[in-house]
Structures are given as structure tokens and as C-alpha cells.
Scaffold this motif. Structure first.
Motif, short mmCIF file in Angstrom:
data_model
loop_
_atom_site.label_atom_id
_atom_site.label_comp_id
_atom_site.label_asym_id
_atom_site.label_seq_id
_atom_site.Cartn_x
_atom_site.Cartn_y
_atom_site.Cartn_z
N PHE A 22 2.56 -7.15 -0.76
CA PHE A 22 2.52 -5.70 -0.96
C PHE A 22 1.07 -5.23 -1.11
CE2 PHE A 22 2.24 -2.09 -3.86
CZ PHE A 22 2.99 -1.15 -3.16
N LEU A 23 0.32 -5.91 -1.95
CA LEU A 23 -1.06 -5.54 -2.19
C LEU A 23 -1.88 -5.63 -0.90
CD1 LEU A 23 -3.28 -4.74 -4.19
CD2 LEU A 23 -3.56 -7.16 -4.70
N ALA A 25 -0.76 -5.43 2.20
CA ALA A 25 -0.33 -4.38 3.13
C ALA A 25 -0.94 -3.03 2.76
CB ALA A 25 1.20 -4.28 3.14
N LYS A 26 -0.93 -2.71 1.50
CA LYS A 26 -1.46 -1.42 1.07
C LYS A 26 -2.98 -1.37 1.19
CE LYS A 26 2.35 0.62 0.52
NZ LYS A 26 2.69 1.75 1.40
N GLU A 29 -3.58 -0.76 4.77
CA GLU A 29 -3.25 0.62 5.11
C GLU A 29 -4.40 1.57 4.76
OE1 GLU A 29 0.44 3.67 4.39
OE2 GLU A 29 -0.11 2.39 2.71
N PHE A 30 -5.04 1.34 3.63
CA PHE A 30 -6.12 2.22 3.18
C PHE A 30 -7.50 1.81 3.71
CE2 PHE A 30 -2.81 3.22 0.09
CZ PHE A 30 -2.82 4.60 0.18
N TYR A 56 6.68 -2.64 4.44
CA TYR A 56 5.96 -1.89 3.41
C TYR A 56 5.58 -0.49 3.89
CZ TYR A 56 5.83 -6.54 1.48
OH TYR A 56 6.20 -7.78 1.00
N ASP A 57 6.22 -0.03 4.96
CA ASP A 57 5.95 1.29 5.54
C ASP A 57 4.49 1.47 5.91
OD1 ASP A 57 8.63 2.15 5.35
OD2 ASP A 57 8.33 2.71 3.25
N VAL A 58 3.91 0.43 6.47
CA VAL A 58 2.51 0.45 6.90
C VAL A 58 2.47 0.24 8.41
CG1 VAL A 58 0.27 -0.71 6.73
CG2 VAL A 58 1.69 -0.41 4.68
#
Length: 75
Positions: A22-23, A25-26, A29-30, A56-58
Motif C-alpha cells: 500500500f505504501l 503504491a501510494k 502515485e504521488f 490500490y486505485d493507482v
């Protein structure tokens, strides 16, 4: 390399693998990590990491074309 310790309440029922993915992926994303860096953080190959981003909606394609081309040549 820096180390970070997170205290996650037991009731959240998160394991290290899910948290790392999760980390990663986010952060991808950023724009904080490249695809390769995020894959390494997640403990996956670039291809495997790219395949789980949707979980993860990325979006895989959220970077400038020059970054995408650079990453694509490393497969």
C-alpha cells in the motif's frame, strides 16, 4: 537507507506485506518513488508491482512520458 517503524493497532489486522505494498503504491502515485523503487519497497518485480497497482486505485500511467520511457527500458 533510512528505517521507519510504524505502530499499527492490532485491530486493523494489517500485515507487513500489505502495508508495504500500500505504501509503495501510494508513494508511486504521488511521484515520490519510481516504478522500480516502489516495486523494491513492495518486495515485487516491476511487472508484478505494476499488476497490483489497480488493487490500490493507482494508475500505472501517472508520470511524464520521459519517466515512463526510462522505466520501460529497464524491464
Amino acid at each position: 537507507m533510512k528505517h521507519l517503524t510504524l505502530n499499527i493497532p492490532d485491530k486493523l489486522n494489517l500485515d507487513e506485506r500489505d502495508t508495504r505494498r500500500f505504501l509503495a503504491a501510494k508513494m508511486y502515485e504521488f511521484g515520490k518513488l519510481s516504478l522500480g523503487q516502489a516495486a523494491e519497497l513492495a518486495g515485487l518485480s516491476k511487472v508484478a508491482f505494476a499488476e497490483i497497482l489497480a488493487d490500490y486505485d493507482v494508475s500505472l500511467i501517472n508520470h511524464p512520458p520521459s519517466d515512463i520511457l526510462r522505466d520501460a527500458t529497464q524491464f
